[in-house]
Design an enzyme around this catalytic site. Structure first.
Site, mmCIF file in Angstrom:
data_model
loop_
_atom_site.group_PDB
_atom_site.id
_atom_site.type_symbol
_atom_site.label_atom_id
_atom_site.label_comp_id
_atom_site.label_asym_id
_atom_site.label_seq_id
_atom_site.Cartn_x
_atom_site.Cartn_y
_atom_site.Cartn_z
ATOM 1 C CB SER A 102 27.711 38.635 37.346
ATOM 2 O OG SER A 102 28.178 37.592 37.181
HETATM 3 N N1 SAM Z 1 25.790 33.345 36.295
HETATM 4 C C1 SAM Z 1 26.283 33.376 37.961
HETATM 5 C C2 SAM Z 1 25.456 33.916 39.209
HETATM 6 O O1 SAM Z 1 24.014 34.468 38.766
HETATM 7 O O2 SAM Z 1 26.029 33.702 40.264
HETATM 8 C C3 SAM Z 1 27.671 33.590 37.788
HETATM 9 C C4 SAM Z 1 28.192 33.085 37.522
HETATM 10 S S1 SAM Z 1 30.408 32.760 37.382
HETATM 11 C C5 SAM Z 1 30.607 34.120 36.910
HETATM 12 C C6 SAM Z 1 30.998 31.782 36.626
HETATM 13 C C7 SAM Z 1 29.969 30.006 36.953
HETATM 14 O O3 SAM Z 1 30.830 29.568 35.199
HETATM 15 C C8 SAM Z 1 30.291 29.771 37.432
HETATM 16 O O4 SAM Z 1 30.077 29.072 38.275
HETATM 17 C C9 SAM Z 1 31.687 28.562 37.001
HETATM 18 O O5 SAM Z 1 31.615 27.066 38.264
HETATM 19 C C10 SAM Z 1 30.403 28.654 35.796
HETATM 20 N N2 SAM Z 1 31.276 27.508 34.801
HETATM 21 C C11 SAM Z 1 32.696 27.769 34.128
HETATM 22 N N3 SAM Z 1 32.928 26.989 33.016
HETATM 23 C C12 SAM Z 1 31.166 26.317 32.784
HETATM 24 C C13 SAM Z 1 31.167 25.604 31.673
HETATM 25 N N4 SAM Z 1 31.939 25.216 30.650
HETATM 26 N N5 SAM Z 1 30.165 24.647 31.975
HETATM 27 C C14 SAM Z 1 29.213 25.538 33.133
HETATM 28 N N6 SAM Z 1 29.526 26.137 34.109
HETATM 29 C C15 SAM Z 1 30.454 27.014 33.915
#
Ligand code: SAM
Length: 256
Positions: A102
């Site tokens: 993000s």
């Molecule tokens: N917080 C992160 C960072 O600091 O880099 C950015 C997160 S990115 C916008 C969203 C993340 O959520 C992705 O890595 C994706 O694989 C994960 N994600 C999506 N659905 C998910 C789920 N049901 N459980 C866990 N992780 C999930």
């Protein structure tokens, strides 16, 4: 013994003395990468300070602990090498697996909305690069973070261990179900969007706790909300428009 040392020093002088300048040059060239690294780290530290004054403070990030954490966590080490020059620009960056880290402002905003004082237990859903969890680790006692893509979870685990973030625990799995054994949490941060708050996550939030997440349709404008648990019910504040990658996994079938 002394004869051996004497003859050794004569051999060294005879054979290596002419090459001494060259040897010195080679030795100093060997030091160049570490000097450059130190130089780069200085540049990155300056870029972080500039990011705070340019993108965070003027847009309302004023929690001193959040500003300090944003100034301390090396975002450039959480992104792929080719993205490093852009690490302190205020935008999301690709981290592989079709996922993103993000933008710094959103990380700071979500951290500020969490209202952390230092003793809390926090759950993050969507570890991604690990950057948001690293920021949270500077603000709370314990950070539990769940990532559904195992390669990202492994990479985050490795970087936490390399950089010494030892109050962060990573689980590979579907964050839709939360982390029951570690509940209740004071704060839950979800960094992927869903149509509504997953019920299992809500159950794992303690009374008075805050859940912060983007709600709305996939890949379209979503709204970042903060839901505070009051007598078991969500008191919802709408914060701002955002665009996050969608939550995947069981949310698709069970969150209806
Ligand atoms: N917080 C992160 C960072 O600091 O880099 C950015 C997160 S990115 C916008 C969203 C993340 O959520 C992705 O890595 C994706 O694989 C994960 N994600 C999506 N659905 C998910 C789920 N049901 N459980 C866990 N992780 C999930």
């Amino acid at each position: 013994m002394s004869i051996t040392i004497l003859s050794l020093s004569l051999i060294l002088r005879r054979h290596f003395f002419p090459y001494l300048p060259l040897l010195c040059l080679v030795a100093s060239l060997a030091l160049v990468p570490s000097l450059l690294d130190a130089q780069n780290e200085d540049d990155f530290a300056r870029a972080r300070r500039e990011m705070i004054e340019r993108d965070l403070r003027p847009r309302g990030i004023k929690d001193q602990r959040v500003l300090k954490a944003m100034g301390a966590v090396p975002r450039h080490l959480f992104v792929p090498e080719k993205q490093r020059p852009a690490a302190y620009e205020d935008r999301a960056l690709a981290i592989g697996e079709d996922q993103t880290i993000s933008q710094p402002y959103v990380v700071a905003l979500m951290s500020q909305l969490a209202g952390l004082k230092g003793k809390e237990r926090v759950l993050e859903v969507g570890t991604g690069s690990g950057y948001q969890a690293a920021v949270l680790s500077c603000l709370a006692a314990d950070v539990y973070t769940i990532e559904i893509i195992s390669s990202l979870a492994d990479r985050a685990r490795a970087i936490f261990s390399r950089l010494g973030y030892d109050n962060v625990w990573v689980k590979t799995g579907d964050g839709f179900f939360g982390w029951e054994e570690k509940a209740p949490f004071d704060v839950i941060l979800v960094t992927a969007s869903a149509e509504k708050i997953p019920d299992r996550l809500w159950q794992q939030l303690r009374e008075g706790g805050r859940l912060i997440m983007p709600l709305g349709p996939e890949r379209q404008n979503q709204i970042l909300i903060r839901a505070t648990k009051i007598s078991g019910k969500p008191s919802v504040e709408k914060i701002t428009d955002v665009i996050f990658v969608p939550m995947t996994g069981a949310v698709k079938t069970e969150n209806r």
